[in-house]
Structure formats: C-alpha cells, structure tokens
Design an enzyme around this catalytic site. Structure first.
Site, short mmCIF file in Angstrom:
data_model
loop_
_atom_site.label_atom_id
_atom_site.label_comp_id
_atom_site.label_asym_id
_atom_site.label_seq_id
_atom_site.Cartn_x
_atom_site.Cartn_y
_atom_site.Cartn_z
N SER A 99 -18.51 14.55 68.88
CA SER A 99 -17.97 13.38 68.86
C SER A 99 -18.77 13.00 67.42
O SER A 99 -19.82 13.30 67.24
CB SER A 99 -18.44 12.46 70.14
N TYR A 155 -14.09 9.25 64.50
CA TYR A 155 -13.72 7.69 64.64
C TYR A 155 -13.63 7.18 63.18
O TYR A 155 -14.40 7.54 62.39
CB TYR A 155 -14.61 7.02 65.35
N THR A 182 -9.57 10.10 66.64
CA THR A 182 -9.25 9.18 67.84
C THR A 182 -8.58 7.96 67.25
O THR A 182 -9.18 7.37 66.43
CB THR A 182 -10.53 9.29 68.76
N LYS A 184 -5.69 11.92 68.95
CA LYS A 184 -6.01 11.61 70.25
C LYS A 184 -5.70 10.05 70.43
O LYS A 184 -6.41 9.44 69.62
CB LYS A 184 -7.48 11.96 70.41
N HIS A 224 -8.19 7.27 76.78
CA HIS A 224 -9.55 7.34 76.76
C HIS A 224 -10.42 7.32 78.19
O HIS A 224 -11.40 6.61 78.16
CB HIS A 224 -9.96 6.18 75.87
#
Length: 366
Positions: free
Chosen positions: A112, A135, A161, A238, A262
């Site tokens: 992440s 992100y 994402t 995603k 999510h």
C-alpha cells in the site's frame, strides 16, 4: 516451510478469532469494520455463500496443481495478498513480515501507498514479487516520486486504487476516535505528511481526516492515461464495479481490473463483488485479466471466483488476521492453509488446475 512455532487453526477463516483475541478493540474495529451500516461488508460474504459450483465427476484428477498465471507470470496460486495500510498496527514487523510470507507462499504481495514500512525495505524482505498500490494524491510531484521509487525498488506491477475520492464514513473508527499511535507512520510519505492521522479527537476518525487532506478527490480517466504512459509495468485498476468502467479501463490500456468495493469500507450501497463479477468478465471479453477482491475467506472462495470467471483473487482481511495472530510464521501458515483448501476444492470439483476451474458452471442461490 511453515514455522513449528505457530499451530494454525482448522481453516483460514478461523484466523479472525485469533486476531480478535490479541488486538485492542479500537484496532480490531479498524481492521474488521466497514462503512456506514456495514451493509456492503455483509453483502460480500453473503454473495459468495450463495454461489454454488457444479462439480464434475469421473475426471480422474489426483493431486491437482494450484499454480496459475497472473499478469503473465506463473504464481503458486491464483492469489495475491491485497494492499492494506499500516500493517505495523497489527505486528511490529508489519509489511515486511507479510511480504516475506507471501514470498514463501509463491504469491504476489501488494504494498500500500500507506504502508508503515518504506517501499525499499519491503521489497528487500519479500523474496517474491511485490506489486505497488498507488493512491492518487493531491501532490502530483509526490505521485511521481512514489512511482520512481516503486520502479527503482523492483516492483513487478502497479495497482491504482480508484474508489477512494474520500474515505468512507467508517462508524466504528468515528465512535472510537481512532488515530494512529506514534510508532506507526505513513512511511512512504515525507515526514509530517501524516500528522493528522496521529491527532486523536473524540468522535472523529483521524485516519479519515488525514486521507481527505492528502488524497485527490477528483481522479479522472485522463489521470489513468497519464499513469499508463508513465510506466511500462503491468497496470491494474482496483475498485471497478460497473462493467462500462471495466471496458473503459481496458480501452485505456490497463492489464487487469480488480472488481472491488474496498472490502465494504467505502460506499455502503455498493453491490457485492461476486454479484457483479460475471458481468465485468463478460464485458471485457478477455481483453484484460479480471481479479476479485472483497470477502474472500478461504480456498473454496478462490474456486468460486474462478468459476465465475476471475483470473484470481486478492486476499485481504485473512492475511491481516494471520499477521496479528503471530507475525510471519502465522501468515505463512495461513497462506499454506489457503493452498491446501484450494487443492481440496479443485479435487472435489474434478479440476486438475485453476484453469479448469474457470470452466465450471455455477448456480446462484444453491
């Protein structure tokens, strides 16, 4: 080989009870909770439970293989460990331990943006492929820096994402006034960029306040095109639920879409991922790989996803639970158990490998 220091439970799903027993309530709620009334969180599990798979008999299968190709590379299972933030909340070794366990299991680990360990440390510890999850941040220069670091560290794929323009209203965190402890930081962001995440206030989620300050709320298709032009690595998107968005993502040159809500942590009226997966698979018609995220709890769920047309799945909370229960040895045990569960499911369905499982018929509702 799984360490003898950890004795696994009977199923992957049972790691939840082990994690809950050792985690403080507010941390358990952060991991386990969803947004709003947690309707979508519950729907993910219910939808998978409604998927019945018609097994094939007299196929002569013995000792099926679990290996499969994801993004053009052979993996030990059609599984990747999902991106999850702040893993040092659950265990001091955090991302490094879970990445190493994924490497031992022969499956990709997705790191992440909000990792509590730096990209470079995690890729060094992994012993296997690491995909970097991005992100979209308000600071485009920081996005570029993260991409450069991911490339330099040897990440094997990028996963952007797209379902977090703002953080979903996660009521457990609001009620707990959840904030990160001082020793857990957003290690990939410059010093001080996560200060809001540590500032606890009653009735306020510090995580949400931090996310809303640093995430870009207006991600556009043009940004995805910019990212596609910026990297030669395989690119996954995603957070796709609408088949039309999946087609547009394919038109933008991505290599895979991840059907995900999510884990029920964003929009609480979103459909269960298993419900929309067949429509997405049909819409892209083999142009890109389709992976399933949200609600996977064991090897039978992996087989269900394959039978519904997915190339593979992302494993989220169960990997988190195992990390909390016993660090790397427990995570290795959980992934080994997942492989055993998948092998049993393939045998019972008469499939020699995951590719054959994608040919199975399904019934919805049993």
């Amino acid at each position: 080989m799984t360490s003898s220091r950890f004795v696994p439970p009977a199923s992957v799903a049972e790691f939840a009870a082990l994690a809950r027993a050792v985690l403080p309530t507010h941390v358990w709620d952060f991991v386990d909770g969803g947004s709003g009334a947690e309707t979508t969180l519950a729907a993910n599990r219910a939808a998978l439970d409604r998927v019945a798979v018609l097994p094939r008999m007299l196929t002569g299968v013995e000792n099926p293989r679990t290996d499969a190709r994801l993004l053009g590379r052979e993996q030990a299972m059609p599984v990747a460990v999902a991106p999850m933030a702040y893993q040092r909340l659950l265990h001091p070794d955090g991302e490094r331990a879970l990445a190493a366990a994924a490497g031992t299991a022969g499956v990709p680990y997705v790191l992440s943006t909000l990792s509590s360990s730096p990209i470079e440390e995690v890729t060094a510890a992994a012993g296997g492929p690491v995909w970097f999850q991005l992100y979209w941040l308000r600071d485009r220069g920081l996005v570029t820096d993260l991409l450069d670091r991911a490339h330099a560290a040897g990440c094997a794929a990028l996963m952007v994402t797209v379902d977090v323009p703002v953080l979903g209203r996660r009521l457990r965190d609001v009620r707990n006034g959840f904030a990160l402890p001082p020793q857990v930081t957003a290690a990939n962001l410059p010093r001080g960029r996560d200060d809001l995440a540590h500032a606890g206030t009653p009735g306020v989620s510090a995580i949400a306040r931090h996310t809303d300050a640093v995430f870009a709320p207006a991600l556009r298709w043009a940004d995805l095109s910019w990212l596609r032009a910026r990297t030669r690595l395989p690119l996954l998107v995603k957070g796709i639920l609408d088949p039309g968005d999946a087609v547009r993502a394919a038109d933008s040159g991505v290599d895979a879409v991840v059907v995900s809500n999510h884990g029920g942590r964003q929009f609480d009226a979103a459909p269960a991922t298993a419900t929309v997966l067949p429509e997405v698979v049909a819409a892209v018609d083999g142009r890109v790989e389709v992976l399933l995220d949200s609600g996977v709890r064991g090897g039978t769920d992996v087989l269900r996803a394959l039978a519904l047309g997915a190339a593979g799945v992302l494993l989220g909370r169960p990997a988190f639970w195992a990390l909390a229960a016993g660090g790397q040895p427990a995570a290795e045990a959980a992934l080994a158990l997942l492989g055993a569960e998948l092998r049993d499911a393939l045998t019972l369905c008469g499939c020699a490998d995951p590719a054959q499982a994608r040919q199975l018929r399904t019934l919805i509702g049993g």
